[in-house]
Design a protein around this motif. Structure first.
Motif, PDB file in Angstrom:
ATOM      1  N   UNK A 112      52.007 -75.439  10.934  1.00 37.94           N
ATOM      2  CA  UNK A 112      52.683 -74.414  10.145  1.00 37.94           C
ATOM      3  C   UNK A 112      54.202 -74.502  10.274  1.00 37.94           C
ATOM      4  N   UNK A 113      54.694 -74.804  11.463  1.00 38.05           N
ATOM      5  CA  UNK A 113      56.142 -74.935  11.640  1.00 38.05           C
ATOM      6  C   UNK A 113      56.681 -76.108  10.846  1.00 38.05           C
ATOM      7  N   UNK A 114      55.949 -77.198  10.800  1.00 37.30           N
ATOM      8  CA  UNK A 114      56.411 -78.367  10.057  1.00 37.30           C
ATOM      9  C   UNK A 114      56.339 -78.128   8.556  1.00 37.30           C
ATOM     10  N   UNK A 115      55.294 -77.491   8.093  1.00 35.00           N
ATOM     11  CA  UNK A 115      55.208 -77.173   6.661  1.00 35.00           C
ATOM     12  C   UNK A 115      56.326 -76.209   6.268  1.00 35.00           C
ATOM     13  N   UNK A 116      56.671 -75.294   7.152  1.00 35.03           N
ATOM     14  CA  UNK A 116      57.758 -74.347   6.878  1.00 35.03           C
ATOM     15  C   UNK A 116      59.030 -75.091   6.509  1.00 35.03           C
ATOM     16  N   UNK A 117      59.333 -76.167   7.218  1.00 35.64           N
ATOM     17  CA  UNK A 117      60.552 -76.940   6.973  1.00 35.64           C
ATOM     18  C   UNK A 117      60.589 -77.466   5.546  1.00 35.64           C
ATOM     19  N   UNK A 118      59.452 -77.853   5.019  1.00 40.27           N
ATOM     20  CA  UNK A 118      59.412 -78.447   3.687  1.00 40.27           C
ATOM     21  C   UNK A 118      59.297 -77.419   2.563  1.00 40.27           C
ATOM     22  N   UNK A 119      58.810 -76.223   2.858  1.00 38.35           N
ATOM     23  CA  UNK A 119      58.511 -75.270   1.793  1.00 38.35           C
ATOM     24  C   UNK A 119      59.498 -74.102   1.731  1.00 38.35           C
ATOM     25  N   UNK A 120      59.810 -73.483   2.839  1.00 37.44           N
ATOM     26  CA  UNK A 120      60.587 -72.244   2.799  1.00 37.44           C
ATOM     27  C   UNK A 120      62.040 -72.444   2.340  1.00 37.44           C
ATOM     28  N   UNK A 121      62.797 -73.422   2.835  1.00 40.28           N
ATOM     29  CA  UNK A 121      64.175 -73.558   2.330  1.00 40.28           C
ATOM     30  C   UNK A 121      64.273 -73.806   0.819  1.00 40.28           C
ATOM     31  N   UNK A 122      63.477 -74.717   0.230  1.00 40.41           N
ATOM     32  CA  UNK A 122      63.569 -74.841  -1.228  1.00 40.41           C
ATOM     33  C   UNK A 122      63.075 -73.602  -1.970  1.00 40.41           C
ATOM     34  N   UNK A 123      62.075 -72.924  -1.405  1.00 38.03           N
ATOM     35  CA  UNK A 123      61.585 -71.696  -2.028  1.00 38.03           C
ATOM     36  C   UNK A 123      62.664 -70.618  -1.997  1.00 38.03           C
TER      37      UNK A 123
END
Length: 155
Positions: free
Chosen positions: A78-89
């Motif tokens: 979840x922490x790694x997916x956060x890096x790819x999803x939350x900033x662009x979102x």
């Protein structure tokens, strides 16, 4: 039965480990969403490293307290997916463009993509990278935590 206990815990340790990671997610998300200067381009890597370090620490704690390997993998994933999803979102939600100053939030890619394109790319490759990171770092942290537990349990 032993393998089930190894993967899934029998007590409340998974809740504790995942709540620590959830608090780190919320704090990191607030730092990305709010217009705060240190989370710009130079501050993105320490922010992401800190988030993943918290998740790896939670995986190690799960190993030390018999929390279940699945919890360690899940926290790091979840922490790694956060890096790819939350900033662009966050950039997409704020209406950031590639124009003058670029993104106002840190982003995972160093190429010039629009927020929507970067979010779609992150949704495509993020889970694959997260799975590899979770299986390697999450397993290593869990094993290290279990080794610490065994070492302290010995007289």
């Amino acid at each position: 039965m032993v393998s089930r206990t190894l993967l899934l815990s029998t007590d409340r340790t998974p809740k504790r480990a995942l709540s620590v990671v959830a608090a780190a997610f919320i704090a990191a998300s607030l730092l990305v969403v709010l217009p705060w200067e240190p989370t710009g381009a130079a501050g993105r890597y320490p922010l992401w490293a800190g988030l993943i370090a918290v998740a790896v620490g939670a995986a190690g704690d799960a190993g030390r307290r018999r929390g279940g390997l699945l919890v360690g993998w899940g926290a790091v994933f979840l922490a790694t997916v956060w890096v790819f999803v939350v900033p662009p979102l966050a950039a997409l939600a704020r209406g950031d463009t590639l124009g003058d100053g670029g993104y106002a939030v840190p982003r995972p890619s160093v190429v010039a993509l629009r927020p929507r394109a970067e979010l779609l790319t992150g949704l495509r490759i993020g889970p694959v990278v997260a799975l590899v990171v979770a299986l390697t770092l999450g397993s290593a942290a869990f094993v290290a935590g279990a080794a610490v537990r065994r070492r302290t349990d010995r007289p």
